[in-house]
Design a protein around this motif. Structure first.
Motif, PDB file in Angstrom:
ATOM      1  N   LEU A  20       9.426  -5.309  -8.512  1.00 30.29           N
ATOM      2  CA  LEU A  20       9.363  -5.337  -7.059  1.00 30.29           C
ATOM      3  C   LEU A  20       9.732  -6.722  -6.560  1.00 30.29           C
ATOM      4  N   SER A  21      10.388  -6.759  -5.411  1.00 26.07           N
ATOM      5  CA  SER A  21      10.758  -8.026  -4.790  1.00 26.07           C
ATOM      6  C   SER A  21      10.179  -8.099  -3.390  1.00 26.07           C
ATOM      7  N   CYS A  22       9.817  -9.304  -2.989  1.00 24.72           N
ATOM      8  CA  CYS A  22       9.329  -9.554  -1.638  1.00 24.72           C
ATOM      9  C   CYS A  22      10.106 -10.754  -1.111  1.00 24.72           C
ATOM     10  N   ALA A  23      11.025 -10.498  -0.195  1.00 28.01           N
ATOM     11  CA  ALA A  23      11.868 -11.559   0.349  1.00 28.01           C
ATOM     12  C   ALA A  23      11.359 -11.947   1.725  1.00 28.01           C
ATOM     13  N   ALA A  24      11.145 -13.234   1.912  1.00 26.70           N
ATOM     14  CA  ALA A  24      10.622 -13.750   3.175  1.00 26.70           C
ATOM     15  C   ALA A  24      11.715 -14.478   3.944  1.00 26.70           C
ATOM     16  N   SER A  25      11.679 -14.340   5.262  1.00 22.46           N
ATOM     17  CA  SER A  25      12.637 -15.030   6.119  1.00 22.46           C
ATOM     18  C   SER A  25      11.977 -15.357   7.448  1.00 22.46           C
ATOM     19  N   GLY A  26      12.641 -16.234   8.216  1.00 21.43           N
ATOM     20  CA  GLY A  26      12.142 -16.516   9.548  1.00 21.43           C
ATOM     21  C   GLY A  26      11.111 -17.609   9.618  1.00 21.43           C
ATOM     22  N   GLY A  27      11.494 -18.810   9.284  1.00 22.19           N
ATOM     23  CA  GLY A  27      10.588 -19.932   9.452  1.00 22.19           C
ATOM     24  C   GLY A  27       9.431 -19.933   8.470  1.00 22.19           C
ATOM     25  N   VAL A  28       9.741 -19.723   7.209  1.00 24.01           N
ATOM     26  CA  VAL A  28       8.704 -19.702   6.186  1.00 24.01           C
ATOM     27  C   VAL A  28       8.333 -21.129   5.799  1.00 24.01           C
ATOM     28  N   PHE A  29       7.087 -21.517   6.033  1.00 24.41           N
ATOM     29  CA  PHE A  29       6.636 -22.832   5.637  1.00 24.41           C
ATOM     30  C   PHE A  29       5.127 -22.821   5.522  1.00 24.41           C
ATOM     31  N   SER A  30       4.579 -23.883   4.922  1.00 23.16           N
ATOM     32  CA  SER A  30       3.129 -24.023   4.754  1.00 23.16           C
ATOM     33  C   SER A  30       2.525 -22.795   4.091  1.00 23.16           C
ATOM     34  N   ILE A  31       3.184 -22.317   3.037  1.00 20.58           N
ATOM     35  CA  ILE A  31       2.709 -21.134   2.334  1.00 20.58           C
ATOM     36  C   ILE A  31       1.518 -21.507   1.463  1.00 20.58           C
ATOM     37  N   SER A  83       5.253  -3.338 -16.053  1.00 19.85           N
ATOM     38  CA  SER A  83       5.675  -2.636 -17.252  1.00 19.85           C
ATOM     39  C   SER A  83       4.563  -1.718 -17.736  1.00 19.85           C
ATOM     40  N   SER A  84       4.906  -0.874 -18.693  1.00 15.09           N
ATOM     41  CA  SER A  84       3.950   0.105 -19.237  1.00 15.09           C
ATOM     42  C   SER A  84       3.246   0.852 -18.110  1.00 15.09           C
ATOM     43  N   LEU A  85       4.036   1.328 -17.183  1.00 19.59           N
ATOM     44  CA  LEU A  85       3.473   1.953 -15.984  1.00 19.59           C
ATOM     45  C   LEU A  85       2.805   3.287 -16.304  1.00 19.59           C
ATOM     46  N   LYS A  86       1.759   3.573 -15.538  1.00 15.25           N
ATOM     47  CA  LYS A  86       1.017   4.818 -15.670  1.00 15.25           C
ATOM     48  C   LYS A  86       1.066   5.591 -14.356  1.00 15.25           C
ATOM     49  N   PRO A  87       0.894   6.902 -14.401  1.00 11.86           N
ATOM     50  CA  PRO A  87       0.921   7.692 -13.161  1.00 11.86           C
ATOM     51  C   PRO A  87      -0.095   7.223 -12.129  1.00 11.86           C
ATOM     52  N   GLU A  88      -1.218   6.676 -12.585  1.00 13.07           N
ATOM     53  CA  GLU A  88      -2.250   6.229 -11.625  1.00 13.07           C
ATOM     54  C   GLU A  88      -1.824   4.984 -10.857  1.00 13.07           C
ATOM     55  N   TYR A  89      -0.692   4.395 -11.201  1.00  9.80           N
ATOM     56  CA  TYR A  89      -0.189   3.255 -10.442  1.00  9.80           C
ATOM     57  C   TYR A  89       0.714   3.704  -9.283  1.00  9.80           C
ATOM     58  N   THR A  90       0.859   4.989  -9.111  1.00 12.17           N
ATOM     59  CA  THR A  90       1.657   5.518  -8.003  1.00 12.17           C
ATOM     60  C   THR A  90       0.991   5.168  -6.685  1.00 12.17           C
ATOM     61  N   ASP A  91       1.714   4.450  -5.828  1.00 11.65           N
ATOM     62  CA  ASP A  91       1.193   3.998  -4.548  1.00 11.65           C
ATOM     63  C   ASP A  91       2.336   3.374  -3.759  1.00 11.65           C
ATOM     64  N   VAL A  92       2.030   3.017  -2.522  1.00 16.24           N
ATOM     65  CA  VAL A  92       2.917   2.137  -1.770  1.00 16.24           C
ATOM     66  C   VAL A  92       2.448   0.707  -2.031  1.00 16.24           C
ATOM     67  N   TYR A  93       3.385  -0.156  -2.407  1.00 16.05           N
ATOM     68  CA  TYR A  93       3.068  -1.541  -2.725  1.00 16.05           C
ATOM     69  C   TYR A  93       3.544  -2.439  -1.580  1.00 16.05           C
ATOM     70  N   TYR A  94       2.648  -3.346  -1.186  1.00 10.72           N
ATOM     71  CA  TYR A  94       2.920  -4.249  -0.074  1.00 10.72           C
ATOM     72  C   TYR A  94       2.805  -5.696  -0.548  1.00 10.72           C
ATOM     73  N   CYS A  95       3.622  -6.564   0.034  1.00 11.78           N
ATOM     74  CA  CYS A  95       3.385  -7.979  -0.208  1.00 11.78           C
ATOM     75  C   CYS A  95       2.778  -8.608   1.038  1.00 11.78           C
ATOM     76  N   ASN A  96       2.010  -9.650   0.802  1.00  5.79           N
ATOM     77  CA  ASN A  96       1.285 -10.357   1.858  1.00  5.79           C
ATOM     78  C   ASN A  96       1.513 -11.838   1.676  1.00  5.79           C
ATOM     79  N   LEU A  97       2.068 -12.486   2.673  1.00  7.55           N
ATOM     80  CA  LEU A  97       2.323 -13.921   2.627  1.00  7.55           C
ATOM     81  C   LEU A  97       1.329 -14.609   3.546  1.00  7.55           C
ATOM     82  N   VAL A  98       0.564 -15.502   2.981  1.00  8.95           N
ATOM     83  CA  VAL A  98      -0.465 -16.218   3.732  1.00  8.95           C
ATOM     84  C   VAL A  98      -0.042 -17.671   3.894  1.00  8.95           C
ATOM     85  N   THR A  99       0.008 -18.112   5.127  1.00 12.21           N
ATOM     86  CA  THR A  99       0.279 -19.515   5.398  1.00 12.21           C
ATOM     87  C   THR A  99      -1.005 -20.168   5.901  1.00 12.21           C
ATOM     88  N   TYR A 100      -0.902 -21.419   6.279  1.00 11.61           N
ATOM     89  CA  TYR A 100      -2.070 -22.095   6.833  1.00 11.61           C
ATOM     90  C   TYR A 100      -2.349 -21.638   8.256  1.00 11.61           C
TER      91      TYR A 100
END
Length: 115
Positions: A20-31, A83-100
């Motif tokens: 999975l990839s999470c690409a950030a844009s738009g003034g990303v700083f103070s992560i 890796s070694s994925l199991k059926p119980e890992y089926t979900d929607v995956y979200y990324c969360n970027l926290v700044t100050y």
């Protein structure tokens, strides 16, 4: 305004892998940190892994030895190699970027693991 775009989800057989990839844009700083979460319909969103600005990372118990979180600073992108994925890992995956200053969420990417 920070924008996050997740990608890389899809359908995979049990035992397979996804990145999975999470690409950030738009003034990303103070992560402070970037985390990955998962959510099933009707259930609470739960934490999967995170990496902070110093490179320290942690995983939910089921992710240790199975998932790897990494970052590519030049592209403002964080990855979750699963890796070694199991059926119980089926979900929607979200990324969360926290700044100050705030916390930002992406739209999610569906991961489906078939048995």
């Amino acid at each position: 305004q920070v924008q996050l775009v997740e990608s890389g989800g899809g359908l995979v057989q049990a035992g397979g892998s996804l990145r999975l990839s999470c690409a950030a844009s738009g003034g990303v700083f103070s992560i402070k940190a970037v985390g990955w979460y998962r959510q099933a319909p009707g259930k609470q969103r739960e934490w999967v892994a995170f990496i902070n600005s110093g490179g320290f990372n942690q995983y939910a118990y089921y992710g240790k030895g199975r998932f790897t979180i990494s970052r590519y600073n030049a592209k403002n992108t964080v990855y979750l190699q699963m890796s070694s994925l199991k059926p119980e890992y089926t979900d929607v995956y979200y990324c969360n970027l926290v700044t100050y200053y705030d916390s930002n969420w992406g739209q999610g990417t569906q991961v489906t693991v078939s048995s």
